[in-house]
Design an enzyme around this catalytic site. Structure first.
Site, short mmCIF file in Angstrom:
data_model
loop_
_atom_site.label_atom_id
_atom_site.label_comp_id
_atom_site.label_asym_id
_atom_site.label_seq_id
_atom_site.Cartn_x
_atom_site.Cartn_y
_atom_site.Cartn_z
CG ASP A 45 -1.86 1.18 1.23
OD1 ASP A 45 -2.84 1.13 0.46
OD2 ASP A 45 -1.60 2.15 1.95
CE1 TYR A 50 1.02 7.47 3.03
CE2 TYR A 50 1.18 5.30 2.07
CZ TYR A 50 0.45 6.25 2.74
OH TYR A 50 -0.84 5.99 3.13
CE LYS A 79 -3.41 4.86 0.31
NZ LYS A 79 -2.05 4.49 0.79
CG HIS A 112 -3.90 9.76 0.17
ND1 HIS A 112 -2.53 9.63 0.06
CD2 HIS A 112 -4.20 9.37 1.42
CE1 HIS A 112 -2.04 9.18 1.21
NE2 HIS A 112 -3.03 9.03 2.06
P1 NAD Z 1 0.69 0.30 11.26
O1 NAD Z 1 -0.37 -0.68 11.08
O2 NAD Z 1 1.82 0.21 10.32
O3 NAD Z 1 1.21 0.23 12.75
C1 NAD Z 1 1.98 1.21 13.38
C2 NAD Z 1 3.10 0.70 14.24
O4 NAD Z 1 2.87 -0.61 14.74
C3 NAD Z 1 4.41 0.62 13.46
O5 NAD Z 1 5.24 1.60 14.00
C4 NAD Z 1 4.95 -0.78 13.73
O6 NAD Z 1 6.30 -0.76 14.13
C5 NAD Z 1 4.10 -1.31 14.84
N1 NAD Z 1 3.84 -2.75 14.66
C6 NAD Z 1 3.55 -3.38 13.50
N2 NAD Z 1 3.33 -4.69 13.71
C7 NAD Z 1 3.47 -4.90 15.04
C8 NAD Z 1 3.36 -6.05 15.85
N3 NAD Z 1 3.04 -7.24 15.34
N4 NAD Z 1 3.57 -5.90 17.18
C9 NAD Z 1 3.88 -4.71 17.72
N5 NAD Z 1 3.99 -3.57 16.98
C10 NAD Z 1 3.80 -3.66 15.65
O7 NAD Z 1 -0.05 1.70 11.19
P2 NAD Z 1 -0.13 2.83 10.10
O8 NAD Z 1 1.19 3.06 9.45
O9 NAD Z 1 -0.82 3.96 10.74
O10 NAD Z 1 -1.13 2.26 9.01
C11 NAD Z 1 -0.81 1.20 8.15
C12 NAD Z 1 -0.76 1.63 6.71
O11 NAD Z 1 -2.02 2.22 6.35
C13 NAD Z 1 0.24 2.72 6.34
O12 NAD Z 1 1.54 2.25 6.23
C14 NAD Z 1 -0.33 3.24 5.05
O13 NAD Z 1 0.00 2.37 3.99
C15 NAD Z 1 -1.83 3.18 5.34
N6 NAD Z 1 -2.38 4.48 5.79
C16 NAD Z 1 -3.24 5.12 4.98
C17 NAD Z 1 -3.77 6.34 5.33
C18 NAD Z 1 -4.73 7.04 4.43
O14 NAD Z 1 -5.00 8.24 4.64
N7 NAD Z 1 -5.29 6.38 3.46
C19 NAD Z 1 -3.41 6.93 6.56
C20 NAD Z 1 -2.54 6.25 7.40
C21 NAD Z 1 -2.03 5.01 7.01
#
Ligand code: NAD
Length: 319
Positions: A45, A50, A79, A112
């Site tokens: 994604d 990014y 996006k 987005h």
């Molecule tokens: P994420 O799901 O990546 O989690 C955030 C944190 O959790 C990370 O820092 C990671 O180190 C930690 N983590 C991951 N797996 C873990 C585990 N098993 N145990 C403990 N900690 C763990 O959150 P995010 O980045 O907010 O969202 C995920 C994805 O969603 C983004 O990378 C992006 O691609 C997408 N996103 C989209 C939008 C949008 O506006 N459309 C906004 C935010 C994020």
């Protein structure tokens, strides 16, 4: 380990679990994507915003050249950033993003945010971010309908197999469905136990859109950004309810949070650079939570949104 797929209204299959590329550093991005493919991830994604699509593409290219995966086995998501909503800007920027990734089509290309900002030429600033150099938000007058028609043209041209939306409210989805010639295949939204958005999820699913959850772990990803309500919210991984359910199933709290979504047909896109967590996060489909536990997790809802432009000091009151 691989992951099950869900059928999109475009006829294509989308993996239910993928890897999110937000905040993946440029210097490690290619390796992280490559490692994730080795571990079994097939959906990535990405987004213009990014700022790491070139590096993500390098990871993909390495995996393909080593025969680990074929392009058609991957599901690459990108996006359209806010400053490219003017219809004549959509195809050129999609082509630039495709070139950055080194691929000739996106599996899914998403609007987005439902916010049109003034065009910024990529040679001036890329990614363009929300504001100009003087910190000003400058809007464009393009309505979503015009942008969506340009998104549909990407499908016609074979540049995107499916198109989708993100951060749209039910009202905007309703409006878009009135004129869409190509229906959005997915709706990507912030979704975790503190923000369950049940009505929006139900409505989108009824209309045949697959919902993708972002920020499945709630406040965690917003701590480093010092988003105020994230800093003040109890971490979900340490919540007694989540911990108790995790212990009962011999799983981690992260897996419980992801399974709470996938068990209801909601796709997830967590990211990690830790091999153990990468595997954990992928293993969130072949086992079940009890219905009562799903209900109890949903009851943690507090309407707490962390990814809100207002929280970053931007006056864009869309939520
Ligand atoms: P994420 O799901 O990546 O989690 C955030 C944190 O959790 C990370 O820092 C990671 O180190 C930690 N983590 C991951 N797996 C873990 C585990 N098993 N145990 C403990 N900690 C763990 O959150 P995010 O980045 O907010 O969202 C995920 C994805 O969603 C983004 O990378 C992006 O691609 C997408 N996103 C989209 C939008 C949008 O506006 N459309 C906004 C935010 C994020």
């Amino acid at each position: 380990m691989t992951t099950p797929t869900v059928k999109l209204n475009s006829g294509y299959d989308m993996p239910l679990v993928g890897f999110g590329l937000w905040k993946v550093n440029n210097d490690t991005c290619a390796d992280q994507v490559y490692e994730a493919i080795k571990q079994g991830y097939r959906l990535f994604d990405g987004a213009c915003d990014y700022g790491n699509e070139t590096e993500a593409g390098q990871g993909v290219a390495r995996a393909i050249s080593e025969g680990i995966v074929k392009r058609e086995e991957l599901f690459i998501v990108s996006k359209l950033w806010n400053s490219f909503h003017d219809p004549e800007r959509v195809e050129p920027i999609a082509r630039k993003q495709l070139a950055d990734w080194g691929v000739d089509y996106f599996d899914l290309y998403i609007v987005h945010f439902p916010i049109a900002l003034k065009y910024v030429d990529p040679s001036v600033r890329y990614p363009p971010s929300w504001t100009s150099e003087n910190g000003k938000l400058e809007f464009s007058n393009t309505p979503i309908q015009a942008t969506w028609q340009a998104m549909e043209a990407l499908v016609d041209a074979g540049l995107a197999r499916s198109i989708g939306i993100s951060n749209f409210s039910a009202q905007l989805v309703m409006d878009l469905l009135r004129y869409a010639r190509v229906r959005p295949a997915t709706l990507q939204i912030e979704h975790h136990p503190y923000l369950t958005q049940e009505r929006l999820v139900e409505y989108a699913q009824k209309e045949g859109l697959v919902v993708t959850a972002y920020s499945s772990f709630g406040p965690l990803s917003f701590l480093e950004l010092e988003v105020k309500n994230a800093v003040n919210s109890p971490p979900l991984f340490e919540h007694d309810l989540i911990k108790g359910i995790a212990e009962k199933h011999g799983r981690t709290p992260a897996q419980v949070l992801l399974r709470w979504a996938t068990q209801r047909g909601i796709a997830v896109i967590p990211k990690s650079n830790n091999p153990t967590r990468l595997q954990q996060n992928l293993d969130v489909t072949g086992w079940n939570l009890e219905e009562g536990d799903i209900q109890k997790i949903s009851e943690l809802d507090r309407g707490l949104r962390f990814n809100d432009p207002l929280g970053y000091g931007l006056y864009v009151p869309i939520f």
